[in-house]
Enzyme design. Structure first.
Site, mmCIF file in Angstrom:
data_model
loop_
_atom_site.group_PDB
_atom_site.id
_atom_site.type_symbol
_atom_site.label_atom_id
_atom_site.label_comp_id
_atom_site.label_asym_id
_atom_site.label_seq_id
_atom_site.Cartn_x
_atom_site.Cartn_y
_atom_site.Cartn_z
ATOM 1 N N GLU A 266 67.484 -23.029 -19.462
ATOM 2 C CA GLU A 266 68.829 -23.048 -18.887
ATOM 3 C C GLU A 266 69.723 -23.937 -19.734
ATOM 4 O OE1 GLU A 266 69.380 -24.024 -14.797
ATOM 5 O OE2 GLU A 266 67.497 -23.088 -14.161
ATOM 6 N N GLU B 187 62.924 -26.203 -12.016
ATOM 7 C CA GLU B 187 63.330 -27.617 -12.105
ATOM 8 C C GLU B 187 62.507 -28.473 -11.148
ATOM 9 O OE1 GLU B 187 67.872 -27.325 -13.825
ATOM 10 O OE2 GLU B 187 67.638 -27.664 -11.679
#
Length: 420
Positions: free
Chosen positions: A280, A166
């Site tokens: 995810e 991320e």
């Protein structure tokens, strides 16, 4: 022209028009060994005991698993350790070997930190804090290369490699609690040269040690398409070498499926040479956190049935986008059934967005829906050949192959088989 050749040419044309990228489904199972060691008991949806979770996952059509790696998780805070931070290299090699031995692909998720790395924190590993920028460029290269060499030597070679987790705001910001001067912002040019040089050096190590692996650049701005575009435009501007756009999509943070659909459309239109993976995702089957950024519970109730409805809608959305070839559920192995919290707790809090019921240990209905992702946009399912399927297949050159095992495309009796 002989009738067989006519049929074969038609089959070849059909195959050529429907060949898409191999698709992968699975989850991040970074805590599975801890649950197993602590006595968690897993059951299928009917209540039958699951003795080997990896085997069970594979039986449900899953063909890839994701693992996170921290530089030195022993230096993480007590709070972060209580949230599941424990994955050092030895841990990841051991679980990676199991995944590869089960015949699954392995996604390695580098957190270039001693603890959680995400948009709000990309803290430099403690042992790296005194290094200059130039030394960090060398360090991320040598560290990445050493990790991959050790994993390869132990039969745990990754098939996909995330160089950062991320990373919309960059990586290696500085020492936690002191400085974040290396943070990036798509509205500014500050620190982008530093950030992308780090990515290039990490990618260089990946190409050298694991040339067959695909490199993933992972972001989480599904609800902010302008920032998402700005980020990947910068990847192109700075000539960062990668193969796959990785996305996080959590409804409580990123909103409705329409946000995801718009982001995927934008990415496909602007970066047609890249495949896309949802690395995810997750949705709650029991109570969700209070005050979520987005509350979709009116559409998908916070129940096992609501989680299933979300999963089916997600897969339908993804299967409308030909460039999306990966779907991984985060922390799907979460299961508190059978654990003694006084002596063998895995984390300090239950996580109710996994794919097992924490109280009964039974698989949730959503787990069984995951295989629907393997249906291509044209309706053809990607399935592995088994001995119950046709014995003889034709190659595209017309040769007959019995129980094909080599890489290639095969056709028979209206069926298509693609082996990578």
């Amino acid at each position: 022209m002989k009738p067989f050749r006519v049929v074969l040419i038609v089959l070849i044309c059909l195959v050529a028009s429907t060949v898409t990228a191999q698709k992968y489904i699975g989850g991040d199972i970074s805590l599975l060994p801890r649950y197993e060691e602590s006595g968690a008991t897993y059951f299928d949806i009917k209540g039958s005991s699951i003795s080997a979770p990896l085997t069970f996952f594979k039986q449900q059509g899953m063909n890839g698993m994701r693992l996170r790696l921290f530089v030195d998780p022993s230096k993480a805070s007590t709070v972060d350790k209580g949230q599941g931070v424990c994955q050092d290299l030895a841990y990841v090699i051991a679980l990676g070997k199991r995944i590869k031995a089960a015949g699954m692909s392995l996604v390695l998720d580098f957190h270039y930190s001693d603890s959680w790395a995400d948009p709000s924190k990309q803290w430099i590993p403690d042992d790296w804090t005194t290094l200059s920028d130039n030394d960090l460029y060398t360090k991320i290269y040598t560290y990445t290369k050493d990790v991959l060499m050790q994993m390869t030597a132990e039969d745990a070679t990754p098939d996909f490699i995330q160089i950062g987790n991320e990373i919309s705001n960059g990586i290696l910001w500085g020492k936690e609690g002191i400085t974040s001067q290396k943070k990036c912002d798509t509205n500014s040019t500050n620190n982008w040269s530093y950030f992308t040089t780090l990515l290039k050096m990490a990618g260089k190590a990946c190409r050298e040690v694991c040339p067959q692996a695909k490199i993933i650049i992972h972001t989480e701005r599904v609800a902010q398409a302008d920032i998402l575009k700005g980020f990947y435009d910068n990847m192109k501007t700075y000539s960062v070498d990668y193969d796959i756009i990785g996305l996080s999509y959590y409804p409580i943070y990123h909103g409705s499926m329409s946000n995801l659909n718009a982001a995927l459309t934008m990415l496909e239109n602007n970066y047609p040479d890249k495949n896309i993976m949802i690395v995810e995702t997750g949705y709650y089957h029991d109570w969700q956190p209070s005050n979520p950024t987005y509350d979709l519970s009116d559409t998908y109730p916070i129940t096992p049935e609501g989680q299933q409805a979300f999963t089916e809608a997600l897969i339908q959305t993804l299967n409308n986008h030909p460039k999306v070839n990966g779907l991984f559920w985060w922390w799907m192995e979460a299961n508190e059934k059978g654990l003694d919290w006084n002596t063998k707790r895995v984390t300090d809090n239950w996580y109710n967005a996994g794919l097992f019921d924490n109280q009964t240990g039974k698989a949730e209905p959503a787990l069984y829906c995951m295989k629907q992702f393997l249906v291509n946009i044209d309706g053809i399912a990607q399935t592995k050949i088994t001995y119950s399927e046709p014995k003889e297949w034709y190659t595209l050159s017309g040769s007959i192959v019995t129980h094909p095992k080599q890489k290639g495309i095969y056709v028979t009796k209206g069926k298509k088989l693609a082996i990578k």
